[in-house]
Write an enzyme that holds these catalytic residues in place. Structure first.
Site, PDB file in Angstrom:
ATOM      1  N   ASP A  90     -18.708  49.736 -68.981  1.00 56.48           N
ATOM      2  CA  ASP A  90     -18.143  48.830 -67.918  1.00 56.48           C
ATOM      3  C   ASP A  90     -16.703  49.000 -67.839  1.00 56.48           C
ATOM      4  O   ASP A  90     -16.097  49.704 -68.674  1.00 56.48           O
ATOM      5  CB  ASP A  90     -18.398  47.545 -68.917  1.00 56.48           C
ATOM      6  CG  ASP A  90     -17.463  47.448 -70.268  1.00 56.48           C
ATOM      7  OD1 ASP A  90     -17.509  48.465 -70.945  1.00 56.48           O
ATOM      8  OD2 ASP A  90     -16.810  46.454 -70.514  1.00 56.48           O
ATOM      9  N   GLU A 183     -17.762  46.764 -73.637  1.00 55.58           N
ATOM     10  CA  GLU A 183     -16.620  47.307 -74.546  1.00 55.58           C
ATOM     11  C   GLU A 183     -15.299  46.439 -74.157  1.00 55.58           C
ATOM     12  O   GLU A 183     -14.669  46.014 -74.980  1.00 55.58           O
ATOM     13  CB  GLU A 183     -16.198  48.775 -74.332  1.00 55.58           C
ATOM     14  CG  GLU A 183     -15.410  49.222 -75.536  1.00 55.58           C
ATOM     15  CD  GLU A 183     -13.928  48.950 -75.192  1.00 55.58           C
ATOM     16  OE1 GLU A 183     -13.070  49.243 -76.224  1.00 55.58           O
ATOM     17  OE2 GLU A 183     -13.527  48.778 -73.863  1.00 55.58           O
ATOM     18  N   HIS A 388      -6.767  49.191 -66.327  1.00 58.00           N
ATOM     19  CA  HIS A 388      -7.251  47.968 -65.992  1.00 58.00           C
ATOM     20  C   HIS A 388      -6.461  47.379 -64.755  1.00 58.00           C
ATOM     21  O   HIS A 388      -6.357  46.161 -64.307  1.00 58.00           O
ATOM     22  CB  HIS A 388      -7.013  46.991 -67.110  1.00 58.00           C
ATOM     23  CG  HIS A 388      -7.539  47.045 -68.451  1.00 58.00           C
ATOM     24  ND1 HIS A 388      -7.671  46.280 -69.520  1.00 58.00           N
ATOM     25  CD2 HIS A 388      -8.356  48.456 -68.648  1.00 58.00           C
ATOM     26  CE1 HIS A 388      -8.628  46.877 -70.414  1.00 58.00           C
ATOM     27  NE2 HIS A 388      -8.877  48.040 -69.983  1.00 58.00           N
TER      28      HIS A 388
HETATM   29 ZN   LIG Z   1     -11.648  51.576 -72.462  1.00 63.04          ZN
END
Ligand SMILES: [Zn+2]
Length: 418
Positions: A90, A183, A388
């Protein structure tokens, strides 16, 4: 076997895999209660299952909760203990991972990379870029995250597996591979039966800059603050109304700014409000609380509880409830009981031509939870940077070094434990 002699093949393979995997939309969803949290994670899990089968691995399972579990059998005659490598499929819900369109910058010249959509990666702001002049760098096109976290880890494990199959002369024990869902929302091992795994030692490929190895992470709590207001028409609200939105603002303003992610680094912990929703009648705030020291995390949780009680005292018509939940524990203490694993990992990184850097992770991984459950699992670099977000980037050379590190761990384990 001189692993460095395989560099060119590794380079092509790991880049090709990485570019394919990042295009698969696998964002997890923290608002979902299902396992996995989003069906789309199966798209990559099934693709990986098929690719592992196509490599010739017979023991490959994609579970109904989206775990890929594969086992490369030991080479003939080897009695070396099994080893496990993990990565997650993910990507973080912080920014969309749909329609990722990676950009490949060959022979990076050290300048500003105009990645697209008005965004650029500037070495003035990200000086680490300068270390990779001459390398091939992969970035986003500015509109999505890249998903190097953790598709770089996935690509590196897949490349290492394919290489071990292509070179049966490299002796090794059984190698287990697990790709996990969810995760990024802290549920990466919820559906994993660790008793069914064969290995007593594992490595997550989920770290950052090349050379970094991580045996210490935050202890983490999530805190949900629910503020019930007292609503009345604003025209006749004097001395009666308890406005949950105003109370939420006051609550947040009383959290020390000196203990925020923006104000801390190194070994300092923090409070971080991550979500807020509601109206004057009721507001929900979700915060994460982090520290390397367990007592410090508990102190912060306690502070938020006290702050809730303070709000109730200041606004007698409101109700504030503060609920906390532990997410994961610093793995330092458990890992310190297996110093030989960290020594082996350090040697494997050195053999791959990189200086190992032991870093505490300002975050957590599946490895932290597995370590807590009794399976020592340090975290290894993937080479990715700025996780991210749209400024994520990764040098291909670092991915090659990560693949070499996996292979060197396998070789060293066989040498020492075979
Ligand atoms: Zn990671």
């Amino acid at each position: 076997m001189d692993i460095a002699s395989l560099n060119e093949d590794l380079r092509r393979d790991v880049l090709d895999r990485f570019l394919r995997y990042v295009r698969v939309y696998t964002t997890s969803d923290r608002h979902s209660d299902t396992m996995p949290s989003s069906e789309r994670q199966f798209d990559l899990a099934r693709m990986l299952g098929d690719e592992l089968t196509a490599m010739g691995i017979e023991d490959v399972t994609v579970t109904d909760t989206c775990y890929v579990i594969a086992r490369l059998p030991a080479t003939t005659g080897s009695t070396t203990e099994p080893l496990l490598f993990l990565a997650h499929v993910d990507t973080a819900p912080d920014l969309t991972g749909e329609n990722v369109s990676p950009r490949v910058w060959d022979n990076y010249d050290g300048g500003v990379l105009d990645i697209g959509h008005g965004y650029s990666l500037d070495p003035e702001e990200y000086p680490t870029l300068r270390r990779f002049v001459g390398d091939t760098i992969v970035t986003t096109d500015g509109s999505t995250l890249l998903g190097a976290d953790d598709k770089a880890g996935v690509a590196e494990i897949m490349t290492a597996a394919s290489l071990l199959i292509a070179h049966p002369e490299i002796e090794h024990g059984e190698i287990e591979i697990v790709f996990t869902p969810d995760e990024e929302i802290g549920r990466g091992v919820d559906g994993l039966d660790i008793d069914a795994l064969h290995s007593n030692v594992a490595f997550t490929m989920d770290g950052g800059i090349e050379g970094s190895i991580e045996a210490e992470c935050f202890t983490a709590y999530q805190v949900t603050v629910s503020i019930d207001g007292y609503v009345i028409h604003p025209g006749s609200a004097k001395n009666k109304m308890a406005n949950a939105v105003s109370i939420a603002g006051r609550f947040l303003s009383m959290i020390p700014q000196s203990e925020s992610p923006e104000a801390t680094d190194g070994r300092d912990g923090f409070y971080c409000p991550v979500e807020i929703s509601g109206s004057s009648g009721g507001v929900n705030i979700v915060l994460i609380v982090r520290d390397f020291d367990h007592e410090e995390v508990l102190r912060r949780v306690k502070f938020l509880e006290t702050l809730g009680a303070t709000m109730e005292a200041a606004y007698p018509r409101c109700r504030v409830s503060v609920a906390s939940e532990k997410q994961y524990t610093n793995m330092a203490e458990a890992l310190s009981k297996s110093p030989e694993i960290m020594a082996l990992l350090t040697e494997a990184v050195e053999r791959s031509g990189v200086d190992p850097v032991m870093e505490p992770i300002r975050g957590g991984t599946d490895g932290a939870r597995l370590t807590e459950m009794g399976l020592p699992t340090p975290n290894v670099f993937t080479g990715g940077m700025n996780f991210h977000g749209r400024f994520e980037w990764i040098p291909v050379g670092s991915m090659v070094k990560a693949v070499q590190t996996i292979l060197n761990v396998v070789l060293l384990w066989h040498e020492k434990r075979g």
